[in-house]
Motif scaffolding. Structure first.
Motif, mmCIF file in Angstrom:
data_model
loop_
_atom_site.group_PDB
_atom_site.id
_atom_site.type_symbol
_atom_site.label_atom_id
_atom_site.label_comp_id
_atom_site.label_asym_id
_atom_site.label_seq_id
_atom_site.Cartn_x
_atom_site.Cartn_y
_atom_site.Cartn_z
ATOM 1 N N ARG A 125 0.822 -0.983 -0.099
ATOM 2 C CA ARG A 125 -0.534 0.234 -0.259
ATOM 3 C C ARG A 125 0.766 1.461 0.225
ATOM 4 O O ARG A 125 1.328 1.451 0.165
ATOM 5 C CB ARG A 125 -0.869 0.415 1.238
ATOM 6 C CG ARG A 125 -1.556 -0.845 1.057
ATOM 7 C CD ARG A 125 -3.123 -0.961 2.461
ATOM 8 N NE ARG A 125 -3.600 -1.456 2.866
ATOM 9 C CZ ARG A 125 -4.479 -2.672 3.781
ATOM 10 N NH1 ARG A 125 -4.308 -1.979 4.535
ATOM 11 N NH2 ARG A 125 -5.057 -3.194 4.249
ATOM 12 N N ASP A 127 1.346 3.714 1.280
ATOM 13 C CA ASP A 127 1.050 4.578 2.872
ATOM 14 C C ASP A 127 1.442 5.743 3.291
ATOM 15 O O ASP A 127 3.047 5.779 2.699
ATOM 16 C CB ASP A 127 0.425 3.379 4.119
ATOM 17 C CG ASP A 127 -1.123 3.378 4.633
ATOM 18 O OD1 ASP A 127 -1.100 4.324 3.974
ATOM 19 O OD2 ASP A 127 -0.995 2.147 4.960
ATOM 20 N N GLY A 132 5.425 1.165 12.025
ATOM 21 C CA GLY A 132 4.200 -0.049 12.032
ATOM 22 C C GLY A 132 3.624 0.297 10.958
ATOM 23 O O GLY A 132 2.141 -0.073 10.414
ATOM 24 N N ARG A 133 3.710 1.086 9.836
ATOM 25 C CA ARG A 133 3.213 1.309 8.422
ATOM 26 C C ARG A 133 4.449 1.871 7.080
ATOM 27 O O ARG A 133 4.881 2.712 8.040
ATOM 28 C CB ARG A 133 2.311 2.644 9.075
ATOM 29 C CG ARG A 133 0.893 2.537 7.655
ATOM 30 C CD ARG A 133 0.830 4.074 8.409
ATOM 31 N NE ARG A 133 -0.445 4.272 9.483
ATOM 32 C CZ ARG A 133 -1.962 3.327 8.993
ATOM 33 N NH1 ARG A 133 -2.198 3.074 7.556
ATOM 34 N NH2 ARG A 133 -2.838 2.956 9.826
ATOM 35 N N TYR A 134 4.086 0.703 6.430
ATOM 36 C CA TYR A 134 5.047 -0.111 5.631
ATOM 37 C C TYR A 134 4.766 0.107 4.428
ATOM 38 O O TYR A 134 3.310 0.477 3.977
ATOM 39 C CB TYR A 134 5.325 -0.463 5.544
ATOM 40 C CG TYR A 134 6.873 -0.383 7.398
ATOM 41 C CD1 TYR A 134 7.494 -0.095 7.765
ATOM 42 C CD2 TYR A 134 6.001 -1.370 8.128
ATOM 43 C CE1 TYR A 134 8.076 -0.022 9.333
ATOM 44 C CE2 TYR A 134 5.950 -1.987 9.623
ATOM 45 C CZ TYR A 134 7.465 -1.005 9.920
ATOM 46 O OH TYR A 134 7.741 -0.947 11.093
ATOM 47 N N GLN A 139 0.667 -9.725 6.269
ATOM 48 C CA GLN A 139 -0.233 -10.133 6.671
ATOM 49 C C GLN A 139 -1.132 -11.592 7.059
ATOM 50 O O GLN A 139 -0.787 -11.746 6.070
ATOM 51 C CB GLN A 139 -1.815 -9.856 6.089
ATOM 52 C CG GLN A 139 -1.818 -7.984 6.695
ATOM 53 C CD GLN A 139 -2.974 -7.140 5.825
ATOM 54 O OE1 GLN A 139 -3.506 -7.626 5.083
ATOM 55 N NE2 GLN A 139 -3.380 -6.470 6.356
ATOM 56 N N ARG A 271 -14.493 0.642 9.725
ATOM 57 C CA ARG A 271 -13.451 -0.644 8.502
ATOM 58 C C ARG A 271 -13.329 0.190 7.666
ATOM 59 O O ARG A 271 -14.475 1.036 7.221
ATOM 60 C CB ARG A 271 -13.144 -1.667 8.751
ATOM 61 C CG ARG A 271 -13.817 -2.830 10.057
ATOM 62 C CD ARG A 271 -13.283 -3.583 10.690
ATOM 63 N NE ARG A 271 -11.902 -4.345 9.365
ATOM 64 C CZ ARG A 271 -10.311 -3.887 9.484
ATOM 65 N NH1 ARG A 271 -9.456 -3.125 10.084
ATOM 66 N NH2 ARG A 271 -10.355 -4.777 8.010
ATOM 67 N N SER A 293 -3.759 -0.710 15.644
ATOM 68 C CA SER A 293 -4.667 -1.670 15.741
ATOM 69 C C SER A 293 -3.762 -3.325 14.995
ATOM 70 O O SER A 293 -3.239 -1.995 14.296
ATOM 71 C CB SER A 293 -5.947 -1.201 15.195
ATOM 72 O OG SER A 293 -6.087 -2.458 13.760
ATOM 73 N N VAL A 294 -3.727 -4.234 15.178
ATOM 74 C CA VAL A 294 -2.617 -5.231 14.894
ATOM 75 C C VAL A 294 -3.511 -5.882 14.061
ATOM 76 O O VAL A 294 -3.086 -6.325 13.095
ATOM 77 C CB VAL A 294 -2.322 -6.627 15.787
ATOM 78 C CG1 VAL A 294 -1.750 -5.449 16.679
ATOM 79 C CG2 VAL A 294 -4.079 -6.315 16.414
ATOM 80 N N GLY A 295 -4.987 -5.790 13.648
ATOM 81 C CA GLY A 295 -5.754 -6.114 12.333
ATOM 82 C C GLY A 295 -6.956 -5.845 12.792
ATOM 83 O O GLY A 295 -7.563 -5.504 13.722
HETATM 84 P P1 AMP Z 1 -6.664 -3.626 7.046
HETATM 85 O O1 AMP Z 1 -6.669 -4.424 6.219
HETATM 86 O O2 AMP Z 1 -6.388 -1.731 6.830
HETATM 87 O O3 AMP Z 1 -7.717 -3.091 8.155
HETATM 88 O O4 AMP Z 1 -5.083 -3.628 7.852
HETATM 89 C C1 AMP Z 1 -5.521 -4.971 8.498
HETATM 90 C C2 AMP Z 1 -4.184 -4.767 9.477
HETATM 91 O O5 AMP Z 1 -2.597 -4.904 8.588
HETATM 92 C C3 AMP Z 1 -3.644 -3.486 10.254
HETATM 93 O O6 AMP Z 1 -4.616 -3.303 11.411
HETATM 94 C C4 AMP Z 1 -1.652 -3.590 10.377
HETATM 95 O O7 AMP Z 1 -2.063 -4.468 11.593
HETATM 96 C C5 AMP Z 1 -1.348 -4.608 9.206
HETATM 97 N N1 AMP Z 1 -1.928 -3.072 8.377
HETATM 98 C C6 AMP Z 1 -2.649 -2.345 7.404
HETATM 99 N N2 AMP Z 1 -1.948 -1.341 6.430
HETATM 100 C C7 AMP Z 1 -0.066 -1.663 7.133
HETATM 101 C C8 AMP Z 1 0.938 -0.564 6.574
HETATM 102 N N3 AMP Z 1 0.830 -0.072 5.671
HETATM 103 N N4 AMP Z 1 1.792 -1.271 7.358
HETATM 104 C C9 AMP Z 1 1.980 -2.407 7.952
HETATM 105 N N5 AMP Z 1 0.849 -3.074 8.644
HETATM 106 C C10 AMP Z 1 -0.419 -2.616 7.821
#
Ligand code: AMP
Length: 449
Positions: A125, A127, A132-134, A139, A271, A293-295
């Motif tokens: 993504r 992002d 914690g955001r890459y 996943q 969400r 959020s971890v997921g």
């Molecule tokens: P989501 O599908 O956006 O709900 O993402 C589920 C989980 O994936 C999030 O809670 C994060 O733990 C992880 N996640 C989502 N985007 C990223 C990101 N850009 N970098 C790292 N982890 C991510």
């Protein structure tokens, strides 16, 4: 700045590096990834889930249609490119769309339902990179497709919770849960929500002003302070749920209670993807809340029809492995390492080298993790290397030992050596290492054609 410094800086700039937001997984961190994968595979296998891997890239339409045009992912986070025949392709930003495409493409509706699948994959993504955001992240996720029952929602949460317990971080997380209704009751709610915001647009952040038109539900989970204050007073979705959605949600909570897992009802949880219906949930970091959020996941009863199949209920969840690792490190959880070596084999002379080529493999076959420095010259250099590998024992084979059919075992910690017969050295080593510490690989029973 001196000429030297300028030159150094130039060299640094020229050095090839990873792009922003992506990273190498170095051996020390792989220990965490390996451990998480093991736990996930073990728990999924026990629960009858089977593993699926969908391609790293798919036709853009797979994601666009499912995730939703107005979502952050589709609007600004997808890595989309054209191939040589000008077809639009996208690196997968999340797992569910590809799994649902595969369910349809391979006629999985003919299998006993529900079809229960799991994946462990990298996702992409665009992002804004931060802790914690890459831009490439890992996943794991589960999908249960083809059966409608609120107990399935509770069950997928239970599986997630069990995995967090195994990883030692369950106590750090808080389960947030909500129902966002079905498209019918949600439509009525969205009208009410938009009415509420009439005249308040100027207090919203720029992104929320856009959301008001394109994706009003997301107004509820904006992280900006002013938007949060407004969201606090906004009409609540649970007041607008239809009878069926209300009953379904009550059942999910009832089943969840039976599992003993604590949860928090969160009427602002929505969400970021369009395809969810009814149940949505997330596991938040207790100390940092939604930011970390971890997921999470939820029910997506309309998605399969949206992607061209028959109406099929489904529920799923995805977790970010980097965030989980951050939590494990914060909690100082040590993961098992199987990388420690047992034996270093040092040798001198071509005859010794020839003997060692086979000896090294015979040791490995017995489960002894062994390295040899066949390219290194002096014994001193080899022993220095043995120290670096931190092996408990080194075997030394010189010209004399080859002639006398012996070999030296050196205890690295004590600095003591003993000479043993070459014919018994493997048994001696196995004794020293201990049978239970051997690294034996067993691929299971294979039936050859
Ligand atoms: P989501 O599908 O956006 O709900 O993402 C589920 C989980 O994936 C999030 O809670 C994060 O733990 C992880 N996640 C989502 N985007 C990223 C990101 N850009 N970098 C790292 N982890 C991510």
């Amino acid at each position: 700045m001196s000429d030297d410094q300028t030159e150094q800086k130039k060299q640094k700039l020229n050095r090839l590096q990873t792009p922003l937001g992506v990273f190498d997984i170095l051996p020390e961190d792989h220990l965490y990834y390996t451990h998480i994968k093991k736990v996930v595979r073990h728990r999924c296998r026990q629960s009858g889930f089977r593993r699926i891997t969908t391609p790293i890239f798919e036709f853009t339409d797979v994601f666009q249609r499912s995730i939703g045009d107005a979502t952050d992912i589709v609007q600004k986070e997808m890595y989309t490119f054209s191939d040589r025949k000008d077809r639009s392709l996208t690196l997968k930003p999340e797992g569910t769309a590809g799994v649902v495409r595969a369910y349809l493409q391979h006629g999985m509706k003919e299998l006993p339902q529900p079809v229960e699948l799991y994946y462990i994959e990298p996702h992409f993504r665009y992002d804004r990179p931060q802790k914690g955001r890459y831009r490439q992240f890992w996943q794991f996720g589960f999908e249960v497709i083809g059966e409608l029952d609120p107990a399935l929602d509770a069950q997928i949460i239970q599986l997630s919770h069990k995995i967090f317990e195994d990883l030692g971080i369950a106590h750090m997380l808080s389960l947030q849960i909500n129902s966002i209704g079905c498209p019918i009751c949600r439509e009525e709610y969205i009208t009410q929500l938009q009415n509420y915001y009439v005249g308040k647009e100027r207090s919203l952040c720029e992104i929320c002003r856009e959301r008001l038109v394109k994706n009003p539900l997301r107004l509820l989970d904006c992280k900006e302070e002013d938007c949060q204050i407004l969201a606090q007073l906004a009409p609540k979705l649970n007041m607008y749920l239809c009878k069926e959605c209300k009953e379904f949600h009550a059942k999910v909570l009832e089943f969840l209670e039976a599992t003993g897992i604590e949860y928090q009802k969160n009427d602002k949880l929505v969400r970021g993807l369009d395809y969810y219906t009814r149940t949505v949930f997330e596991f938040w970091d207790k100390s940092e809340g939604a930011q970390n959020s971890v997921g999470g996941g939820g029910r997506y009863d309309g998605l399969i029809e949206l992607m061209g199949g028959a109406s099929t209920p489904a529920v799923g969840v995805a977790f970010g492995m980097e965030r989980i690792i951050l939590n494990m490190k914060k909690e100082k959880i040590e993961v098992p390492s199987k990388d420690d070596l047992h034996i270093f084999v040092a040798q001198l002379g071509d005859e010794a080298k020839k003997t060692c080529l086979n000896l090294i493999w015979e040791l490995r076959e017995r489960g002894v993790k062994t390295v040899g420095a066949l390219g290194k010259g002096s014994m001193k250099a080899q022993l220095r290397l043995a120290d670096k590998f931190k092996v408990p024992y080194t075997l030394i084979l010189g010209i004399t030992e080859v002639r006398e059919n012996t070999i030296i075992i050196r205890d690295m910690a004590k600095g003591q050596q003993k000479i043993v017969s070459f014919d018994t050295v493997i048994d001696e080593v196995v004794n020293l290492i201990g049978e239970k510490n051997l690294d034996k690989y067993s691929p299971g029973e294979v039936v050859y054609g």
